[in-house]
Motif scaffolding. Structure first.
Motif, PDB file in Angstrom:
ATOM      1  N   UNK A 485       0.844  -1.193   0.000  1.00  0.00           N
ATOM      2  CA  UNK A 485       0.000   0.000   0.000  1.00  0.00           C
ATOM      3  C   UNK A 485       0.872   1.233   0.000  1.00  0.00           C
ATOM      4  N   UNK A 486       0.374   2.301  -0.604  1.00  0.00           N
ATOM      5  CA  UNK A 486       1.106   3.556  -0.655  1.00  0.00           C
ATOM      6  C   UNK A 486       0.206   4.724  -0.310  1.00  0.00           C
ATOM      7  N   UNK A 487       0.813   5.767   0.203  1.00  0.00           N
ATOM      8  CA  UNK A 487       0.038   6.947   0.598  1.00  0.00           C
ATOM      9  C   UNK A 487       0.903   8.185   0.431  1.00  0.00           C
ATOM     10  N   UNK A 488       0.287   9.277  -0.010  1.00  0.00           N
ATOM     11  CA  UNK A 488       0.987  10.552  -0.034  1.00  0.00           C
ATOM     12  C   UNK A 488      -0.032  11.682   0.058  1.00  0.00           C
ATOM     13  N   UNK A 497      -4.007  30.883  -3.445  1.00  0.00           N
ATOM     14  CA  UNK A 497      -4.657  29.577  -3.378  1.00  0.00           C
ATOM     15  C   UNK A 497      -3.588  28.491  -3.274  1.00  0.00           C
ATOM     16  N   UNK A 498      -3.831  27.499  -2.428  1.00  0.00           N
ATOM     17  CA  UNK A 498      -2.851  26.442  -2.222  1.00  0.00           C
ATOM     18  C   UNK A 498      -3.107  25.233  -3.108  1.00  0.00           C
ATOM     19  N   UNK A 499      -2.361  24.173  -2.816  1.00  0.00           N
ATOM     20  CA  UNK A 499      -2.540  22.900  -3.516  1.00  0.00           C
ATOM     21  C   UNK A 499      -2.726  21.820  -2.464  1.00  0.00           C
ATOM     22  N   UNK A 500      -3.748  20.972  -2.668  1.00  0.00           N
ATOM     23  CA  UNK A 500      -3.971  19.888  -1.714  1.00  0.00           C
ATOM     24  C   UNK A 500      -4.555  18.678  -2.439  1.00  0.00           C
ATOM     25  N   UNK A 501      -3.979  17.531  -2.141  1.00  0.00           N
ATOM     26  CA  UNK A 501      -4.517  16.271  -2.628  1.00  0.00           C
ATOM     27  C   UNK A 501      -3.898  15.141  -1.846  1.00  0.00           C
ATOM     28  N   UNK A 502      -4.699  14.175  -1.445  1.00  0.00           N
ATOM     29  CA  UNK A 502      -4.203  13.036  -0.681  1.00  0.00           C
ATOM     30  C   UNK A 502      -4.722  11.756  -1.322  1.00  0.00           C
ATOM     31  N   UNK A 503      -3.822  10.767  -1.472  1.00  0.00           N
ATOM     32  CA  UNK A 503      -4.175   9.531  -2.176  1.00  0.00           C
ATOM     33  C   UNK A 503      -3.703   8.328  -1.371  1.00  0.00           C
ATOM     34  N   UNK A 563      -8.792   8.721  -0.124  1.00  0.00           N
ATOM     35  CA  UNK A 563      -8.052   9.958  -0.263  1.00  0.00           C
ATOM     36  C   UNK A 563      -8.796  11.101   0.406  1.00  0.00           C
ATOM     37  N   UNK A 564      -8.276  12.257   0.228  1.00  0.00           N
ATOM     38  CA  UNK A 564      -8.923  13.457   0.764  1.00  0.00           C
ATOM     39  C   UNK A 564      -8.765  14.592  -0.236  1.00  0.00           C
ATOM     40  N   UNK A 565      -9.700  15.511  -0.181  1.00  0.00           N
ATOM     41  CA  UNK A 565      -9.598  16.688  -1.041  1.00  0.00           C
ATOM     42  C   UNK A 565     -10.025  17.920  -0.245  1.00  0.00           C
ATOM     43  N   UNK A 580       1.472  10.156  -8.013  1.00  0.00           N
ATOM     44  CA  UNK A 580       2.817   9.708  -8.353  1.00  0.00           C
ATOM     45  C   UNK A 580       3.579   9.298  -7.099  1.00  0.00           C
ATOM     46  N   UNK A 581       3.545  10.142  -6.069  1.00  0.00           N
ATOM     47  CA  UNK A 581       4.293   9.845  -4.852  1.00  0.00           C
ATOM     48  C   UNK A 581       3.702   8.656  -4.083  1.00  0.00           C
ATOM     49  N   UNK A 582       2.391   8.509  -4.103  1.00  0.00           N
ATOM     50  CA  UNK A 582       1.783   7.352  -3.434  1.00  0.00           C
ATOM     51  C   UNK A 582       2.188   6.064  -4.143  1.00  0.00           C
ATOM     52  N   UNK A 583       2.251   6.119  -5.470  1.00  0.00           N
ATOM     53  CA  UNK A 583       2.666   4.951  -6.244  1.00  0.00           C
ATOM     54  C   UNK A 583       4.119   4.596  -5.936  1.00  0.00           C
ATOM     55  N   UNK A 584       4.986   5.593  -5.887  1.00  0.00           N
ATOM     56  CA  UNK A 584       6.388   5.350  -5.561  1.00  0.00           C
ATOM     57  C   UNK A 584       6.535   4.776  -4.151  1.00  0.00           C
ATOM     58  N   UNK A 585       5.713   5.258  -3.239  1.00  0.00           N
ATOM     59  CA  UNK A 585       5.741   4.761  -1.861  1.00  0.00           C
ATOM     60  C   UNK A 585       5.374   3.274  -1.823  1.00  0.00           C
ATOM     61  N   UNK A 586       4.355   2.897  -2.601  1.00  0.00           N
ATOM     62  CA  UNK A 586       3.937   1.494  -2.612  1.00  0.00           C
ATOM     63  C   UNK A 586       4.986   0.612  -3.281  1.00  0.00           C
TER      64      UNK A 586
END
Length: 692
Positions: A485-488, A497-503, A563-565, A580-586
């Motif tokens: 499993x992966x998470x980022x 305005x910021x940037x936010x995304x969680x997967x 995920x979260x938004x 991308x980062x969640x995939x690399x983590x997994x």
């Protein structure tokens, strides 16, 4: 000379290198009156090998088409479309392409050497394509010729259905008919292979047993009860069903048996309306429906482009075989599913390097059109939208595995090089050009180092492009061997305005060769639907660029499940980065592996060198699967070898065997590299993605 579809015979000459295909091609053209004298390879004046490189090297590189009109008996003439194909496995592209244009493959065998690996390969290819097969034993006049042994080899290798239609006589200075269908044939005579009557009875028995009606007539009345048409139909059925593989004996050098071969082909080979129907289908994938193309000159026109030639004087030529309808000069045709037709301004028949203008091409004809940019190999030409989405069953070409990274020799020639490479790739389905964005290099791929050298020489000679080359990176791949499993969480605040995304995602391996699957298991809208493509985009960035050694990743399933938004800060770019980062983590947790291409290698060499060859392959991590003995004191060593170990093998084999060894290879599969190799690849890779 006017002719109809039943008067056409399309025949490709194929076989092992050096069997005499080009010499036979010349002899057939001479016997058919197309040329005044047969050329020779030594003098460099053959119709077939007209390319300067072919004349310099003394063997065919491309397929050559020419036609003759020959009358096998008083009456109508038969129109032969003959295709001379290369024998070397390095140039299999043009050879296999020719199979899409003919009903009959004449496999030429050397009477000195007998059955060789090229013989076996072409017999198998023709059988797979449902083509009629004929064996032509050449060089029967040579001192070393042993026709009896060669016929025994053919029957032992390919079955009892291999039977001679004629036999050599008088030490190869003549041939005698043993089928009994030639005018004035004497079945009570003898040949260099024994009494003619013995072979006559075998072939008659083989032919009549395929058809119950013919068999009944034969049993009731004997041969006298068989009408000529009845026997011809049974013979043609035998060819179509592979129940008979006839053998004809010739000496292309002296002309012995060549006229007889033409007579046999005219009387007994199938015309385009008799052979197995071409494998056309409408649609793609599981929805494709088989379509029968009828050799009716009045039906809608259907033709298949089996060869592209970039002629310096005429321009781009598309060489095609007509299967249905009539293609006329000044008519309009569509290419594949194109909505815009093109006008057939000029219609040509090829006669070696010469182009003869014609007014029409009927079913079974081979012709060419010029200066149509949309034409490509395997394009279907038609004159009705009812035939949109029509295609011919693709040929099974070997996968080009030899590669070279290539770049223009001087600045400013990049565009010229790209155009030249495109033309070369159009002409040869086994020559590929690809751009690797990860390394920003252009790589050409072919079947062997010789194959690539020929194309490099053509870049200079034909297109005036100087290039530099270097070994490319081997086409390694990456995969995972376990589940993880992966998470980022991607979060950035820049004042506005910021940037936010969680997967959150899971990954698991797929069977080798399965590719990639992206699965959406998000519930409750934790990742809004409009952002899931962005997550997949981030995952695919890793797939193309690699995770541990910089090579494309395959055979993995990615399941996004949570995920979260943020209602304001969530944007596409945030979920691309998070995916991308969640995939690399997994991947880091899923026991990642580097895969290497494994090829099937066949090495043909004198038997005394077997120890050196086997020892050399053992040092290349090869698995030797066995050896076959062939006549002449040669062996074939069969092995599976990592492609990365074969760099420079051509020179090594040449050195070990004093130039007498040769090899061919085909892609087999991917498998994990040894741990020490993987470690070197990982350490050598400089990651190209930057932490964000």
């Amino acid at each position: 000379m006017p002719y109809s579809t039943p008067d056409i015979r399309n025949v490709a000459l194929a076989g092992h290198p050096g069997a005499g295909k080009t010499t036979l091609f010349e002899a057939l053209l001479h016997a058919g009156g197309a040329i005044q004298a047969a050329g020779t390879i030594e003098r460099g004046n053959t119709v077939s090998d007209f390319d300067p490189m072919e004349r310099e090297r003394g063997h065919s590189i491309d397929a050559t088409i020419a036609s003759i009109d020959h009358a096998p008996a008083p009456g109508r003439a038969i129109h032969f479309n003959l295709i001379d194909t290369p024998g070397y496995p390095d140039f299999r592209g043009p050879t296999l392409s020719a199979l899409a244009a003919v009903e009959t493959v004449a496999i030429v065998v050397d009477a000195d050497k007998g059955v060789e690996y090229g013989t076996r390969r072409m017999m198998a290819r023709a059988r797979q394509r449902g083509l009629c097969r004929v064996v032509v034993v050449n060089k029967i006049d040579h001192d070393a010729a042993d026709c009896a042994r060669v016929l025994d080899e053919l029957r032992s290798e390919f079955g009892a259905e291999v039977l001679p239609l004629n036999l050599p006589a008088d030490g190869g200075k003549a041939v005698v008919d043993c089928f009994g269908q030639s005018p004035g044939s004497a079945l009570d005579g003898s040949s260099d292979l024994g009494p003619v009557a013995d072979w006559h009875q075998k072939i008659i028995d083989q032919v009549v047993e395929v058809n119950e009606t013919v068999m009944d007539h034969f049993l009731d009345l004997g041969e006298k009860g068989l009408a000529g048409d009845e026997l011809h139909d049974a013979f043609e059925q035998c060819l179509r069903e592979g129940h008979l593989v006839p053998v004809c004996f010739v000496s292309a050098r002296t002309g012995v048996g060549v006229e007889e071969l033409l007579d046999i082909a005219g009387r007994l080979f199938p015309h385009p309306g008799e052979a197995n129907p071409p494998p056309f289908a409408k649609g793609t994938g599981p929805d494709a429906v088989p379509i029968e193309a009828r050799p009716d000159p009045d039906a809608h026109a259907i033709a298949d482009v089996f060869r592209i030639v970039n002629d310096p004087f005429v321009g781009k030529l598309g060489v095609f075989r007509v299967y249905q309808g009539t293609v006329r000069r000044d008519s309009q045709l569509f290419v594949d599913d194109g909505k815009k037709p093109f006008k057939v301004a000029h219609l040509f028949r090829l006669q070696g390097k010469d182009h003869v203008e014609i007014t029409q091409a009927i079913p079974g004809d081979i012709a060419a059109v010029a200066k149509v940019d949309d034409l490509h190999f395997d394009a279907v030409l038609h004159d009705s939208h009812a035939d949109d989405h029509l295609h011919l069953a693709p040929l099974d070409f070997p996968k080009p595995m030899f590669g070279l990274a290539i770049q223009a020799g001087s600045k400013g020639q990049e565009q010229k090089l790209a155009a030249a490479l495109h033309k070369l790739a159009e002409e040869d389905p086994c020559f590929q050009v690809e751009h690797l964005p990860d390394t920003n290099e252009t790589v050409i791929r072919g079947l062997s180092d010789l194959h690539l050298r020929i194309h490099l020489d053509r870049l200079k000679a034909r297109h005036g492009v100087d290039v530099s080359t270097r070994p490319p990176r081997i086409a390694y791949r990456e995969t995972v061997s376990g589940k993880a499993e992966g998470h980022h969480r991607h979060k950035k605040q820049t004042g506005g305005a910021g940037q936010f995304g969680e997967v959150f995602l899971r990954i698991e391996p797929l069977p080798r060769g399965a590719g990639f699957e992206f699965v959406d298991e998000v519930k409750g809208g934790t990742i809004p639907g409009q952002f899931l493509p962005a997550v997949e985009k981030g995952v695919r960035q890793v797939l193309s660029g690699g995770a541990i050694a910089g090579y494309p990743m395959q055979d993995v399933r990615v399941i996004v499940y949570d995920g979260k938004h943020h209602p304001v800060d969530s944007k596409e770019v945030a979920f691309v980065a998070a995916g991308r980062k969640a995939f690399l983590d997994a991947i880091a947790k899923a026991r990642p592996q580097v895969l290497e291409p494994i090829v099937d290698l066949d090495v043909n060499a004198p038997e005394q060198h077997m120890g050196d060859i086997s020892g050399g392959l053992a040092g290349k991590r090869a698995r030797i699967n066995g050896t076959d003995s062939v006549r002449g004191g040669e062996i074939v060593v069969k092995a599976q070898v990592p492609l990365s170990e074969l760099e420079g093998y051509a020179a090594e084999l040449k050195s070990v065997t004093a130039g007498r060894g040769r090899y061919s290879l085909d892609f087999s599969h991917y498998e994990p590299v040894p741990a020490q190799v993987q470690q070197k690849l990982v350490e050598a890779w400089k990651p190209r993605h930057e932490d964000e």
